[in-house]
Scaffold this active site. Sequence first.
Site, PDB file in Angstrom:
ATOM      1  N   TYR A 238       0.893  -1.159   0.000  1.00 34.96           N
ATOM      2  CA  TYR A 238       0.000   0.000   0.000  1.00 34.96           C
ATOM      3  C   TYR A 238       0.929   1.206   0.000  1.00 34.96           C
ATOM      4  O   TYR A 238       1.785   1.326   0.893  1.00 34.96           O
ATOM      5  CB  TYR A 238      -0.861   0.022   1.265  1.00 34.96           C
ATOM      6  CG  TYR A 238      -2.134  -0.785   1.175  1.00 34.96           C
ATOM      7  CD1 TYR A 238      -2.522  -1.617   2.213  1.00 34.96           C
ATOM      8  CD2 TYR A 238      -2.976  -0.697   0.075  1.00 34.96           C
ATOM      9  CE1 TYR A 238      -3.704  -2.345   2.157  1.00 34.96           C
ATOM     10  CE2 TYR A 238      -4.161  -1.439  -0.001  1.00 34.96           C
ATOM     11  CZ  TYR A 238      -4.510  -2.248   1.044  1.00 34.96           C
ATOM     12  OH  TYR A 238      -5.675  -2.976   0.989  1.00 34.96           O
ATOM     13  N   ASP A 266      -6.132  -0.694  -6.352  1.00 33.40           N
ATOM     14  CA  ASP A 266      -7.611  -0.591  -6.338  1.00 33.40           C
ATOM     15  C   ASP A 266      -8.123  -0.073  -4.994  1.00 33.40           C
ATOM     16  O   ASP A 266      -9.308  -0.182  -4.697  1.00 33.40           O
ATOM     17  CB  ASP A 266      -8.237  -1.963  -6.643  1.00 33.40           C
ATOM     18  CG  ASP A 266      -7.836  -3.014  -5.608  1.00 33.40           C
ATOM     19  OD1 ASP A 266      -8.168  -4.189  -5.796  1.00 33.40           O
ATOM     20  OD2 ASP A 266      -7.178  -2.644  -4.607  1.00 33.40           O
ATOM     21  N   HIS A 356     -10.043  -7.073  -5.260  1.00 41.10           N
ATOM     22  CA  HIS A 356      -9.749  -7.040  -3.808  1.00 41.10           C
ATOM     23  C   HIS A 356     -10.723  -7.933  -3.031  1.00 41.10           C
ATOM     24  O   HIS A 356     -11.133  -7.615  -1.918  1.00 41.10           O
ATOM     25  CB  HIS A 356      -9.899  -5.590  -3.336  1.00 41.10           C
ATOM     26  CG  HIS A 356      -8.957  -5.152  -2.257  1.00 41.10           C
ATOM     27  ND1 HIS A 356      -7.861  -4.351  -2.476  1.00 41.10           N
ATOM     28  CD2 HIS A 356      -8.988  -5.365  -0.935  1.00 41.10           C
ATOM     29  CE1 HIS A 356      -7.257  -4.083  -1.312  1.00 41.10           C
ATOM     30  NE2 HIS A 356      -7.919  -4.691  -0.365  1.00 41.10           N
TER      31      HIS A 356
END
Length: 498
Positions: A238, A266, A356
Amino acid sequence: MAKVLSGKDVALHNKRDDCWIIIHGKAYDVTDFLDDHPGGSKIILKYAGKDATAEYEPIHPPNTIDANLPSEKHLGPVDLDTVEKVEIQITDKEKERQERFSARPLLSEILNLHDFESIAKQVMPEKAWAYYSSAADDEITNRENHAAYHRVWFRPRILRDVTEVDWSTTILGHKTSMPIYISATALGKLGHPDGELNLTRAAAKHDVIQMIPTLASCSFDEIIDAAQPGQVQFFQLYVNKDRNITKRIVQHAEQRGVKGLFITVDAPQLGRREKDMRMKFEADDPKIVTENEKVDRSQGAARAISSFIDPGLSWKDMKWFKSITKMPLILKGVQCWEDALMAYDAGLQGVVLSNHGGRQLDFSRSGLEVLVEVVDNLKAKRGLKFPNEKFQLFVDGGVRRATDVLKAIALGANAVGVGRPFIYAFSTYGAEGVDKALQILHDEFAMNMRLLGAPTIKDIVPEMVDAHNIHSHVVAVPGDRLYDSNYESLQYAKLQEV
Ligand SMILES: Cc1cc2c(cc1C)[n+](S(=O)(=O)[O-])c1c(=O)[nH]c(=O)nc-1n2C[C@H](O)[C@H](O)[C@H](O)COP(=O)(O)O
């Protein structure tokens, strides 16, 4: 050398305007942080002047305090022998859950990956089940992820010598025993005290690749150190608003031998996962909202741990990533052929076609459906052939059977990521559960490849599937008993009686 504090010293600071807590044997002054805490102030005040480690541990990745609390608030070590033990009240509901947990089926009775989910739903702590199982909004995409595989049918070939079948392959050039990797899923310690280490241990045993999450409960180095020599691991990133932090994390991962950087694209903001959010409100009575709380606490654990993620991440960052690491760069969470083409043109090494696990934008299409359009368009526009070693395609979401994997391989994927099944496996049976889940997949590959008439992964070609319905979302497919209603057998019904 900082003075060693006693439990009594800390216990004096147990008010809203003077609040100390103990985490992992160290005291912290969190007075000024109370209203900034993403999980709200109440949960901290519950432990004001006390040891909060047991509550803190499953939810917070290891370096959370260092990253969020200024050093002058770090008060130094505490002599834990002088600290009063925090009595954790066990409710009747929790007692019943623990009884169900001990009455769960033997590992030898587990036949498929759905079984782990069915048992997990009945025996896991509610907060953990809510966080792991939840998906965004009405959870349509979460269900579509699996349903999409029901719109692809096999065209098996016969009279081929399948005495020997071999489903081993390579992923980003690294040998692996199956075309599956363990996908990155956060907060492993919500489900089991060893967290992500359960995955590392089982992955080593089966020569399967583990993708380490940024938001793991275990520290990154703990997970790397738990790997066997030569064990291949990837890292899911991330991207932090502070690029210096990201650069440090990426270069450290490369130094520690990580073999692939999967940049999650995403999640500029984490999705609204309502089961998780509901847990949040259950923990604190929503009617008494502390007046000066500045943090949006409505998002449950997800929001509490992800405020650092940079919504400003864009294509211009890709050049920068190539300048800070030599690791292969893969974008995780690509959902249309146009972005896959841009990733190819940007000189990246592949994409994960993923939504995800349905936890982000509801009504995103399944990775499998996106795979078909990506292969068609990259073939037509760049003359690529698939599966492709230079630009690898991965799919994840809703994969519960080896047949799901074989469909994705036939349609051009190099390999497939699996998330929840492995979480449920270790939350119910620890590393042995993950070991069993991987063994089940091996058994399913052996059978399915024989019946498909494919002795090796290379023999699994587009002609072996009929995917012409993949884009039509209204095709009637047989009901999926194991997935939809969570497998109920006599054994599990027994759990209800406990
Ligand atoms: C189930 C689950 C998935 C998460 C996940 C946590 C859980 C509990 N988390 S999350 O907290 O932020 O949403 C991550 C994560 O850290 N990073 C990431 O890239 N994907 C995350 N994913 C998505 C995961 O990597 C796969 O894309 C997804 O799990 C595949 O779907 P299945 O679970 O159906 O296999």
